[in-house]
Design an enzyme around this catalytic site. Structure first.
Site, PDB file in Angstrom:
ATOM      1  N   ASP A  99       0.806  -1.224   0.000  1.00 24.76           N
ATOM      2  CA  ASP A  99       0.000   0.000   0.000  1.00 24.76           C
ATOM      3  C   ASP A  99       0.839   1.275   0.000  1.00 24.76           C
ATOM      4  OD1 ASP A  99      -2.588   1.046  -0.202  1.00 24.76           O
ATOM      5  OD2 ASP A  99      -2.690   1.485   1.934  1.00 24.76           O
ATOM      6  N   ASP A 137      -3.836  -4.145  -5.140  1.00 24.04           N
ATOM      7  CA  ASP A 137      -3.105  -2.900  -5.407  1.00 24.04           C
ATOM      8  C   ASP A 137      -1.632  -3.103  -5.740  1.00 24.04           C
ATOM      9  OD1 ASP A 137      -5.470  -1.546  -4.858  1.00 24.04           O
ATOM     10  OD2 ASP A 137      -4.904  -1.033  -2.814  1.00 24.04           O
ATOM     11  N   ASP A 282     -11.762   1.294   5.320  1.00 28.71           N
ATOM     12  CA  ASP A 282     -10.633   1.443   4.403  1.00 28.71           C
ATOM     13  C   ASP A 282      -9.426   2.069   5.088  1.00 28.71           C
ATOM     14  OD1 ASP A 282     -12.008   0.472   2.092  1.00 28.71           O
ATOM     15  OD2 ASP A 282     -13.038   2.400   1.934  1.00 28.71           O
TER      16      ASP A 282
END
Length: 308
Positions: A99, A137, A282
């Site tokens: 991330d 991601d 999130d």
């Protein structure tokens, strides 16, 4: 595990979701919330039942320094799901530099640690049908890495595809979403990560894009890959589409999307899935708790605004 030759591309094995049962977790946070609210707030309990009674993926991203622990946790979950006659749908989420240091930062501390982790993850799955969404991601965010780290990431993802494919797993490399990179760019990234040896790719994970847009993007990405790669689409929170400005972190006013199904009428898309667990935050944005933590108010909003 003894060395084996690379598996044949999983694209030849057919849709793993066709005819499979989706597992509904009887011990989820949503189930517990429904039980707590049934007497004091029956309307809220009824709304939350839309989450409690629907299948979602299981995420694994911890124990990166303890492969035995992740193998044990994965095996326990997989055995539970298979005992119920359902298909395990798991998310591997432990890539180094995860991330880009944002809300879900973390992951394995080194390439060797990740290789050991993914081997233990695969060992926990064992032999038998399963689907894995590989590293949300990780491909779309390679731009935040140095050139050397970018190559390391692709090498780690490619190794993970091979390790999981040898175990008979249908692997879907996460590919971001339709608003992130062009189809040609995403296809090139997927190629570098070994998609030719996977079932395909996952789209819209933890995001809110319209399903129709993601289906069109899936077709474009697959075409750029020669038409053999298949996709799954996360529909967990896209019932009202994206928020204004494409805010992605706990945007207000969103709703649950289409329930998981393999009956999507699309030759490229294998299934709609709830990959993101609806009601899990999130990150610490827009009033939310830490990433992955249960947030009752947000779950209630998603459920209350859902169609049907």
């Amino acid at each position: 595990m003894p060395a084996q030759s690379p598996a044949a591309p999983a694209t030849a094995s057919g849709n793993p979701f066709a005819g499979s049962r989706f597992y509904v977790d009887p011990d989820s946070e949503a189930v517990a919330a429904v039980a707590r609210l049934r007497n004091s707030a029956p309307a809220d309990a009824a709304a939350l039942s839309r989450i409690a009674n629907t299948s979602h993926a299981d995420w694994f991203g911890g124990d990166t320094a303890n492969p035995d622990a992740v193998r044990t946790r994965v095996a326990g979950r997989v055995n539970e799901i298979r005992a119920a006659g359902a298909l395990p749908v798991l998310v591997a989420y432990a890539i180094p530099n995860r991330d880009c240091g944002s809300y879900s930062a973390g992951g394995a501390g080194s390439p060797d640690s990740y290789r050991a982790w993914i081997a233990a993850f695969a060992a926990g799955i064992g032999r038998g049908p399963a689907a894995v969404i590989l590293e949300p991601d990780a491909i779309a965010q390679t731009d935040c890495l140095s050139a050397a780290d970018r190559q390391t990431r692709y090498s780690l993802l490619s190794n993970a595809v091979d390790v999981l494919a040898r175990a008979g797993v249908a692997v879907y490399l996460d590919a971001g979403n339709a608003t992130w990179h062009s189809a040609a760019d995403t296809a090139a990234r997927l190629r570098a990560a070994g998609v030719d040896r996977a079932r395909g790719f996952a789209l819209n994970v933890s995001n809110f894009d319209e399903t129709a847009d993601e289906r069109a993007y899936a077709a474009a990405v697959s075409a750029a890959l020669g038409g053999t790669a298949h996709a799954v689409i996360d529909t967990s929170r896209n019932g009202l589409g994206p928020a204004p400005g494409n805010v992605w972190c706990n945007p207000p006013g969103r709703a649950l999307g289409a329930a998981p199904t393999s009956n999507v009428g699309d030759p490229i898309v294998d299934a709609y899935l709830w990959i993101k667990v609806p009601g899990e935050s999130d990150g610490t944005c827009n009033g939310g708790p830490g990433a992955g933590q249960w947030w009752l108010d947000y779950a209630l909003g998603l459920a209350a605004r859902a169609a049907g």
